[in-house]
Design an enzyme around this catalytic site. Structure first.
Site, PDB file in Angstrom:
ATOM      1  N   ASP A  70       0.900  -1.005  -0.071  1.00  0.00           N
ATOM      2  CA  ASP A  70      -0.044  -0.089  -0.082  1.00  0.00           C
ATOM      3  C   ASP A  70       1.021   1.271  -0.088  1.00  0.00           C
ATOM      4  O   ASP A  70       1.995   1.226   0.335  1.00  0.00           O
ATOM      5  CB  ASP A  70      -0.925   0.037   1.146  1.00  0.00           C
ATOM      6  CG  ASP A  70      -0.166  -0.359   2.331  1.00  0.00           C
ATOM      7  OD1 ASP A  70       0.901   0.025   2.563  1.00  0.00           O
ATOM      8  OD2 ASP A  70      -1.037  -0.656   3.438  1.00  0.00           O
ATOM      9  N   ASN A 138      -6.440  -0.004  14.554  1.00  0.00           N
ATOM     10  CA  ASN A 138      -8.067  -0.049  14.406  1.00  0.00           C
ATOM     11  C   ASN A 138      -8.317  -1.459  13.625  1.00  0.00           C
ATOM     12  O   ASN A 138      -9.490  -1.409  13.298  1.00  0.00           O
ATOM     13  CB  ASN A 138      -8.448   0.969  13.539  1.00  0.00           C
ATOM     14  CG  ASN A 138      -7.653   0.973  12.107  1.00  0.00           C
ATOM     15  OD1 ASN A 138      -6.919   0.309  11.781  1.00  0.00           O
ATOM     16  ND2 ASN A 138      -7.981   2.192  11.093  1.00  0.00           N
ATOM     17  N   HIS A 140      -7.004  -2.526  10.815  1.00  0.00           N
ATOM     18  CA  HIS A 140      -6.966  -2.454   9.351  1.00  0.00           C
ATOM     19  C   HIS A 140      -6.063  -3.588   8.935  1.00  0.00           C
ATOM     20  O   HIS A 140      -5.108  -4.160   9.742  1.00  0.00           O
ATOM     21  CB  HIS A 140      -6.802  -1.088   8.797  1.00  0.00           C
ATOM     22  CG  HIS A 140      -5.371  -0.623   9.080  1.00  0.00           C
ATOM     23  ND1 HIS A 140      -5.149   0.766   9.017  1.00  0.00           N
ATOM     24  CD2 HIS A 140      -4.153  -1.009   9.315  1.00  0.00           C
ATOM     25  CE1 HIS A 140      -3.906   1.318   9.322  1.00  0.00           C
ATOM     26  NE2 HIS A 140      -3.141  -0.176   9.412  1.00  0.00           N
ATOM     27  N   GLU A 145      -9.576  -0.294   5.445  1.00  0.00           N
ATOM     28  CA  GLU A 145     -10.115   0.398   6.727  1.00  0.00           C
ATOM     29  C   GLU A 145     -11.294   0.003   7.435  1.00  0.00           C
ATOM     30  O   GLU A 145     -12.281  -0.465   6.437  1.00  0.00           O
ATOM     31  CB  GLU A 145     -10.019   1.841   6.757  1.00  0.00           C
ATOM     32  CG  GLU A 145      -8.953   2.623   6.122  1.00  0.00           C
ATOM     33  CD  GLU A 145      -8.036   2.671   7.310  1.00  0.00           C
ATOM     34  OE1 GLU A 145      -7.407   1.810   7.838  1.00  0.00           O
ATOM     35  OE2 GLU A 145      -7.282   3.827   7.541  1.00  0.00           O
TER      36      GLU A 145
END
Length: 236
Positions: A70, A138, A140, A145
């Site tokens: 990414d 979180n 991810h 996300e």
């Protein structure tokens, strides 16, 4: 029976040693392997140890292809916050990887055609043999996300508020609100997945991940659908 093999490690160095050995084993077994690499603090020592072992053992990596998982969007490729600079520093330059053996998202002016280009290049090389991943605070995976619905394909994403506080982005010259990432479909298509979990602030997300329930609120939980995932983790 789960496809996830959980292997608790005594400390961060032990985790990194085990991860670098798994990567090295793949390179010996398949000299033309296609390996997707995550960035961030967790895999730094893994990559350092891998470089040392490849150099010491004179492993031929001339046919290995590395893929960037990414990238943050809107930054110049030379920005110290980019995944590009990270991989160049920790893997590509130390190993002298040829440009044709590296598949990389652009960080500037990326659009949907960039997603298509990356997926096509991976496909042309026979798909991912191994994907190295971390889990975000979180939950991810890559820059997939948490949300009520997830985009399965390679895509441009709006960063979660917690992701915008990522340690790497503290070096960015401008605020970053978007990223570009392989999608869960691309990740799950890898023949093997190596998930590395260490560092502060990830305990809650990891505990939710280990519950074994697949939810878009914890994108990493989709690895429960993968047939061959190894999860190396430690508390320190």
């Amino acid at each position: 029976m789960t496809g996830i093999a959980f292997q608790e490690q005594s400390d961060y160095r032990s985790l990194s040693e085990a991860a670098s050995e798994q990567l090295l084993t793949l390179m010996h077994r398949k000299p033309d392997a296609v390996i997707c690499l995550a960035t961030g603090a967790t895999p730094v020592l893994t990559y350092q140890l891998l470089v040392e072992k490849i150099t010491a053992q004179q492993v031929d990596i001339s046919r290995i292809t590395f893929v960037k998982l990414d990238e943050w969007m809107g930054l110049s490729p030379e920005d110290p916050a980019t995944c590009e600079v990270f991989l160049q520093q920790h893997i590509l330059k130390p190993l002298g990887v040829a440009p044709e053996n590296y598949i990389s998202f652009r960080s500037d002016n990326a659009d949907d055609s960039e997603c298509a280009r990356i997926v096509e290049q991976i496909t042309q090389r026979g798909g991912l043999d191994l994907c190295v991943l971390g889990i975000g605070k979180n939950g991810h995976l890559g820059l997939n996300e948490p949300d009520e619905q997830l985009e399965p394909a390679c895509h441009i994403t709006h960063l979660d508020e917690r992701t915008r506080l990522h340690e790497m982005l503290k070096q960015a010259n401008i605020p970053v609100e978007k990223g570009i990432t392989l999608g869960l479909r691309d990740i799950l298509a890898a023949r093997e997945v190596l998930l590395l979990v260490s560092g502060e602030g990830k305990q809650r997300a990891f505990a939710q991940f280990k519950e074994g329930k697949v939810t878009p609120q914890i994108p990493a939980s989709f690895l429960w659908l993968h047939p061959k995932t190894t999860c190396l983790y430690c508390d320190r």
